[in-house]
Every structure is written in structure tokens, then in C-alpha cells.
Design a protein around this motif. Structure first.
Motif, PDB file in Angstrom:
ATOM      1  N   LEU A  51     -46.791  53.697  43.198  1.00 44.26           N
ATOM      2  CA  LEU A  51     -46.005  55.068  42.163  1.00 44.26           C
ATOM      3  C   LEU A  51     -46.958  54.675  40.921  1.00 44.26           C
ATOM      4  N   TYR A  52     -47.386  56.140  40.411  1.00 40.04           N
ATOM      5  CA  TYR A  52     -48.043  56.993  39.376  1.00 40.04           C
ATOM      6  C   TYR A  52     -46.594  57.231  38.187  1.00 40.04           C
ATOM      7  N   ASN A  53     -47.367  57.120  37.115  1.00 43.56           N
ATOM      8  CA  ASN A  53     -46.915  58.328  35.583  1.00 43.56           C
ATOM      9  C   ASN A  53     -47.644  58.531  35.222  1.00 43.56           C
ATOM     10  N   TYR A  54     -49.010  59.514  35.238  1.00 44.64           N
ATOM     11  CA  TYR A  54     -49.824  60.030  35.390  1.00 44.64           C
ATOM     12  C   TYR A  54     -49.845  61.267  33.657  1.00 44.64           C
ATOM     13  N   SER A  55     -50.347  60.768  33.049  1.00 47.81           N
ATOM     14  CA  SER A  55     -50.326  61.107  31.477  1.00 47.81           C
ATOM     15  C   SER A  55     -51.526  61.699  30.627  1.00 47.81           C
ATOM     16  N   TYR A  56     -51.451  63.186  30.259  1.00 48.78           N
ATOM     17  CA  TYR A  56     -52.046  63.691  29.398  1.00 48.78           C
ATOM     18  C   TYR A  56     -52.835  63.184  28.318  1.00 48.78           C
ATOM     19  N   GLY A  57     -52.065  62.999  27.824  1.00 49.48           N
ATOM     20  CA  GLY A  57     -51.803  61.897  26.804  1.00 49.48           C
ATOM     21  C   GLY A  57     -50.775  61.531  26.075  1.00 49.48           C
ATOM     22  N   ASP A  58     -51.336  61.265  24.690  1.00 56.42           N
ATOM     23  CA  ASP A  58     -50.046  60.691  24.168  1.00 56.42           C
ATOM     24  C   ASP A  58     -49.435  61.567  23.364  1.00 56.42           C
ATOM     25  N   SER A  98     -58.213  67.455  34.513  1.00 56.63           N
ATOM     26  CA  SER A  98     -58.225  66.229  35.442  1.00 56.63           C
ATOM     27  C   SER A  98     -57.933  65.566  36.985  1.00 56.63           C
ATOM     28  N   ASP A  99     -58.209  64.586  36.558  1.00 55.28           N
ATOM     29  CA  ASP A  99     -58.799  62.947  37.641  1.00 55.28           C
ATOM     30  C   ASP A  99     -57.568  63.413  38.774  1.00 55.28           C
ATOM     31  N   LEU A 100     -56.469  63.239  38.493  1.00 52.76           N
ATOM     32  CA  LEU A 100     -55.785  63.431  40.079  1.00 52.76           C
ATOM     33  C   LEU A 100     -55.113  64.463  40.312  1.00 52.76           C
ATOM     34  N   THR A 101     -55.324  64.835  41.998  1.00 48.54           N
ATOM     35  CA  THR A 101     -54.829  65.987  42.388  1.00 48.54           C
ATOM     36  C   THR A 101     -53.350  66.230  42.465  1.00 48.54           C
ATOM     37  N   TRP A 102     -52.795  66.777  41.984  1.00 45.05           N
ATOM     38  CA  TRP A 102     -50.749  66.070  42.261  1.00 45.05           C
ATOM     39  C   TRP A 102     -50.362  67.297  42.686  1.00 45.05           C
ATOM     40  N   VAL A 103     -49.108  67.471  43.936  1.00 45.84           N
ATOM     41  CA  VAL A 103     -48.507  68.528  44.078  1.00 45.84           C
ATOM     42  C   VAL A 103     -46.909  68.006  44.058  1.00 45.84           C
TER      43      VAL A 103
END
Length: 457
Positions: A173-180, A113-118
């Protein structure tokens, strides 16, 4: 006598199959969703954007590479890191202080993952009941990022920023996905400070860390016991690159046994690996294949051997430009092999096991959605020395030799399995179970990955 032994094994297998708690069943289910997402994301990004490829001619010897970056602090950053098996998770986690005043958060360590999120609390927006989530309204150092900013419109597109901006004061805003159809999280971008422990005993502050303040996410089971994800992928805004620029160009970890209790720890270190874990050998290095688009740790694999005999595998399996290739991933537990490699490995391991440790027939895994070969490890005493030793060979001559327990894995009381899965696509993923009891160093300045066996004490 043969009948008696066989009958006792059948009875043992039958008792094991009734009500057996499988340690890795939930983990495998999570892994499969994650794998499909990572594979889709890698293929999509590599096919649509430029990727930098280190050809064999560009494979510069280690001693001729650039000098390491110098750290801006004395000592190294040292975060205690532990397996989350007690929480029925297949990942490893760290506790980290974010914000001012600091909030201690338990984050999944994820090189994929290239995003750190909490999990985030914010007035006038949906809140989480978890008391450990970050309340950005109470952090004096939290800075929201505007949807009108160049960061949002340009820089964060690789982090799935959304083209939604009702007014200049609205957050990015983001909608971060790890894929389809995989795992995703939704929220807003901001920056805050994190306070990190060091080997000198004096904490150090890392300001302006990009944080995803997440309001919703799909991975409910994992996130019941974690507050978010520490993104260690290759992206200028990932925690990994933000930290290594300050602390010496590299980070490392030593993974304790994946079934260890939470009081057994090693460390996620930013700085000199010699401060990390006891080793009795020299660290081996191999090239890190760098991609400007897919933020994964790509390895330049040549082949796989068992008991020093190279397996006959089409080299295209290792070519990421042909939808193959291999990544090292801390967020995936099991190891996935593309079909030609998986079949070649199983064709050696299964015959070596089935004489003394026949397959438990009640478990009909096909290797795709579940382990293909599981056996009763106590009906006949299991001797690891009888298992062919696997080695992964890299193009530059380095070899990685995982422990037998890292691929003949415990999956419940008295049951062990060949812990490999057949990849749904061509991407090979070396998961964290295969990495356990090794010290791994990720040098993002010199583009190398180092590894050496260790007790991780």
C-alpha cells in the motif's frame, strides 16, 4: 478628452468586475496547494538525504558528454498531448492504453510526480463509478506487489509505501503525498503493461510499468476530468525513466497554448526530438541538476533580465542548498518566483504597463494568493511590443526567452494579468504557461534540458 477616456476605462473596469468568469482563479487555487507541497517535499528530501550536485567544474560541455542511449524500437513513441483548459484544469493530459485488454485512460502529464497512478477498480475494495478507470481484475497482465516484497519494504519507500502487512498475500500500500497538507492519493502498487503509439504506425508494448492503483485522492476537482497522473519525475520506477531506457534516453513535449481546445494537440515523445514539432531555430541546452532524493527537474539559473538588463537579485535565490533553486514543472500552471526575484520583476513590468493600462482596482490580489496586477486589455489596445521582454539566464550561457503571452496572461474576457506569483518559500517554479510554444527535451542519460521556440503544430 482625458476625463472621457479615464471615465470610459472606469466604466469598462466596473462592468468587467461584475460576474466576470476568471479562467485562472481555480487553477491558481490548485497551484498554491501544489506549490506548498512540492516545496515542502523538496526541502525535506534535500535536507535528509544525499543529493548529487553538478558544480560548475563538473559542467561538462554537451559535445563531451556520453553518447545518447540507443532506442530498442524503430521510430519514436508519440502520445498526443493537449491542454485541459476546457475542463477548467491548468494541466496538460495524454490518453494512454493500460492493461490487457487495454483500457484508455486520460492522465495528467506531471514532471513533478515520480508515481504513475490511476483511478482503480478492484473487487472487495472501494470502487469508482468512472467507467474509464482501470479494472485490474479484468487485466490479464496486472500483477499485484506483495507487502512482504523487498520492493515494498525498501525500493518503494521514496514513493511513500506503507509499513502495513497483515499477511504475505496482502498488497503493498501507499499514501503518496505531494507535500505537507497538500494533495495525496492512497492505494496499492502493482505492475501492468501499456501499449504506446509510435511514429512508424506500429504500436509498441512497455511491460512491467509500476502503477499506483488508487482508491482515494484529495484533488477531486482535477480528477473529475482525468483518470490519474502520468509520473514523469526522476525516479527509477517513474514512467519517464522506465520508458527512456527503452526508447533512447530522453523524452520531450511541445506545449500548445494553455487555452487551446482539446482538438489542438502536440505530442509527448520518447525518442528523437526532430520528429516532434516544427522549429526555426537550433535547440539550446542547459544542465539538468540531478538529485537522488527530490525527483524534480532542477535548473542552474544565473539570473533574470528584462529588455537585456540584468535585474539585481541576490544569487542565493538560485541556490537549492540554501532553500532556493529553480525547477521546471509541467503540473503547475503559474510561475512562482521567490520574493526578491518577484519584486524585482514586478518593479519593471508594472511601470511599463500602468501608463496605458491602469490596474483594475477592484481586484486586490497581493501576488501571493492571486495575481497582483490585472488590467483591461481592450479599453486601450494592448500592444505586446511595449512589454519588456523577459529572459532567464543559465549558468552555462543558455537563455530562455518566453513569449509575452506566457507572462502577460489572459484571465477572462477583456482582462489580462501579469501572470507571476510570489513564492511562499524560496523555491522558484517555472510553470507550464511559461513553457508554452516551446519544445522541451529532457535527456535523462546526459543530464541536459533542451528548449527551442516552436508553433507546436
Amino acid at each position: 478628452m482625458v476625463f472621457s477616456t479615464t471615465f470610459s476605462i472606469i466604466l469598462a473596469d466596473s462592468s468587467i468586475s461584475q460576474g466576470r468568469h476568471r479562467r485562472l482563479q481555480k487553477v491558481i487555487k490548485h497551484d498554491i496547494i501544489r506549490y506548498r507541497g512540492i516545496s515542502h517535499k523538496a526541502k525535506l528530501r534535500l535536507s535528509t538525504t544525499h543529493s548529487r550536485k553538478l558544480t560548475y567544474e563538473e559542467d561538462i560541455p554537451i559535445e563531451e558528454r556520453e553518447a545518447p542511449l540507443k532506442s530498442t524500437i524503430q521510430g519514436s513513441v508519440k502520445l498526443p498531448m493537449y491542454a485541459a483548459a476546457e475542463y477548467e484544469m491548468g494541466e496538460y493530459v495524454v490518453d494512454i492504453d493500460v492493461g490487457n485488454p487495454p483500457t484508455k485512460l486520460r492522465l495528467v502529464v506531471d514532471t513533478g510526480s515520480d508515481l504513475t497512478w490511476v483511478k482503480c477498480k478492484k473487487e472487495n475494495r472501494r470502487n469508482f463509478s468512472n467507467n474509464e478507470a482501470l479494472n485490474v481484475d479484468k487485466s490479464l497482465t496486472y500483477k499485484p506487489i506483495s507487502c512482504e516484497s523487498a520492493l515494498c519494504k525498501e525500493e518503494f519507500t521514496s514513493l511513500s509505501s506503507l509499513d502495513v502487512c497483515p499477511n504475505v498475500n496482502a498488497p503493498c500500500l501507499y499514501n503518496y503525498s505531494y507535500g505537507d497538507n497538500g494533495l495525496w492519493t492512497y492505494g496499492m502498487f502493482g505492475k501492468d503493461i501499456t501499449t504506446l503509439p509510435t511514429t512508424t504506425g506500429k504500436p509498441v508494448k512497455l511491460p512491467n510499468l509500476l502503477i499506483g492503483c488508487s482508491e482515494s485522492f484529495t484533488d477531486k476537482d482535477t480528477m473529475k476530468h482525468a483518470d490519474g497522473v502520468l509520473g514523469l519525475g526522476i525516479n527509477p520506477y517513474a514512467f519517464s525513466l522506465h520508458a527512456v531506457v527503452q526508447f533512447g534516453g530522453s523524452f520531450s513535449y511541445c506545449l500548445v497554448d494553455h487555452l487551446s481546445p482539446t482538438n489542438v494537440t502536440n505530442y509527448l515523445i520518447f525518442g528523437d526530438y526532430k520528429e516532434k514539432a516544427p522549429t526555426q531555430e537550433f535547440m539550446r541546452y542547459t544542465a539538468l541538476l540531478v538529485s537522488d532524493s527530490a525527483p524534480y527537474y532542477w535548473l542552474n539559473v544565473k539570473g533574470v533580465s528584462l529588455n537585456h538588463r540584468m535585474l539585481s537579485i541576490d544569487p542565493i535565490v538560485w541556490d537549492r542548498d540554501a532553500d532556493g533553486g529553480t525547477i521546471l514543472d509541467s503540473g503547475t500552471a503559474a510561475t512562482y518566483w521567490a520574493e526578491p526575484t518577484y519584486r524585482a520583476i514586478m518593479d519593471v513590468l508594472v511601470p511599463a504597463l500602468e501608463k496605458d493600462h491602469p490596474k483594475i482596482e477592484q481586484y486586490r490580489g497581493d501576488g501571493k494568493l492571486d495575481f497582483e496586477y490585472c488590467f483591461n486589455s481592450t479599453a486601450t489596445p494592448f500592444n505586446q511590443k511595449q512589454v519588456p521582454r523577459l529572459e532567464i539566464h543559465f549558468m552555462d550561457g543558455a537563455r530562455f526567452k518566453p513569449l509575452v503571452k506566457s507572462y502577460i496572461v489572459d484571465d477572462g474576457p477583456d482582462v489580462s494579468c501579469i501572470g507571476f506569483l510570489e513564492a511562499p518559500t524560496g523555491l522558484n517554479v517555472i510553470g507550464n504557461i511559461m513553457q508554452q510554444n516551446y519544445l522541451w527535451e529532457f535527456d535523462l542519460h546526459q543530464h541536459t534540458i533542451g528548449f527551442v521556440s516552436s508553433t507546436c503544430d
